[in-house]
Design an enzyme around this catalytic site. Structure first.
Site, PDB file in Angstrom:
ATOM      1  N   SER A 148       0.805  -1.223   0.000  1.00 31.58           N
ATOM      2  CA  SER A 148       0.000   0.000   0.000  1.00 31.58           C
ATOM      3  C   SER A 148       0.838   1.272   0.000  1.00 31.58           C
ATOM      4  CB  SER A 148      -0.964   0.005   1.194  1.00 31.58           C
ATOM      5  OG  SER A 148      -0.267  -0.213   2.396  1.00 31.58           O
ATOM      6  N   HIS A 199       1.953   4.708   4.681  1.00 30.27           N
ATOM      7  CA  HIS A 199       1.165   5.404   3.661  1.00 30.27           C
ATOM      8  C   HIS A 199       1.692   6.822   3.444  1.00 30.27           C
ATOM      9  CE1 HIS A 199      -2.488   2.587   4.606  1.00 30.27           C
ATOM     10  NE2 HIS A 199      -1.481   1.968   4.003  1.00 30.27           N
TER      11      HIS A 199
END
Length: 307
Positions: A148, A199
């Site tokens: 991610s 992230h």
């Protein structure tokens, strides 16, 4: 320690298989498809490397003090469970179909490799900084896995190349330039286990590419591999549907000046040459046929188009 092969397919893998079948495997570019298949086989244990998924999770402690540099890459291709894999692979499909078609497969491979290493290094830098500023060693011991972070970097790039004024996040329209930041916070609230720092590292890497420094590195590597005179698809446009639009992207606003052809086709503006010549801004609008107009009048009307 080698992993044990999973005995069956969970809900996430079944959903992923259904989504890929619905999208059409033949519509997914080769590098994107290879990344998806490879990570699925790795998760299922069909590929049996000499490590388990949590043996290679990314932490500042393992990189800075134990010098276990393989984690900079291997942590990105491992996933904690099948739903984690499902969400990441669907996101990869959407971004890969846009970026691999835009840049070409060779350059897309380079982007993935550079983004993976850069995101991992940025993560290590952020946890080190948090440890120093907040005086808490717990940040150095946090261990993250999953693709991610790289996907957040690709999302920044996809948003940049797709343009548009807004994106939808969970049904809410937000300004495109803030969308990735809002999604960062929303995911952290809805999925507390998600790595906020991982992230954030991806977003910073994406911005570093869009703003130039990382782009120069990618271009240099690409020129070395593909040759200095190869554009490698760097100016190629995707003439199909906007795949970010499938995630809820609102189409681009009118640009200042004429829109490029690929944007017209993305949003259904498929003009034939004759229709374009006789559009609303043309002196021939309304269906007037030019072969019934006097030559002098025709010349005058043509000159009006440039006044």
């Amino acid at each position: 320690m080698a992993r044990s092969r999973r005995s069956g397919m969970g809900l996430g893998l079944m959903l992923l298989g259904y989504k890929l079948y619905s999208i059409g495997m033949n519509t997914i570019p080769p590098v994107t498809l290879a990344l998806i298949i490879g990570q699925c086989l790795l998760f299922l244990g069909v590929l049996d490397p000499p490590w388990s998924r949590y043996d290679v999770c990314l932490s500042g402690e393992h990189i800075l003090y134990y010098k276990d540099y393989r984690r900079l890459v291997l942590s990105a291709i491992e996933h904690s469970d099948d739903m984690h894999l499902y969400h990441n692979m669907i996101s990869l499909v959407l971004k890969g179909r846009t970026l691999e078609r835009l840049y070409g497969s060779v350059k897309f491979v380079i982007l993935i490799v550079v983004f993976t290493l850069a995101t991992s290094l940025t993560y290590v830098g952020l946890v080190w900084g948090a440890t120093e500023v907040l005086e808490s060693y717990s940040y150095m011991k946090q261990c993250a896995i999953g693709f991610s972070g790289v996907l957040f970097a690709l999302k920044v790039l996809t948003t940049h190349v797709e343009g548009g004024s807004h994106r939808y996040i969970h049904g809410m329209a937000v300004p495109a330039k803030y969308a990735v930041w809002i999604e960062l916070v929303v995911i952290h609230v809805l999925v507390p286990r998600a790595s906020f720092i991982g992230h954030l590292a991806g977003i910073l890497v994406g911005l570093a590419y869009v703003w130039g420094p990382l782009r120069i590195l990618v271009e240099m590597i690409h020129a070395t591999i593909a040759g200095p005179y190869s554009d490698g698809g760097s100016h190629r446009r995707s003439y199909g549907q906007s795949y970010t639009y499938m995630r809820g992207t609102v189409g681009p606003e009118q640009n200042y000046g004429q829109q490029p052809e690929y944007e017209r086709q993305n949003y259904g503006w498929n003009f034939t040459n004759e229709q374009y010549e006789a559009g609303e801004s043309s002196p021939y609008a309304g269906g007037t046929r030019t072969n019934n107009i006097h030559a002098e009048e025709l010349r005058r009307r043509r000159l009006q188009r440039f006044q």
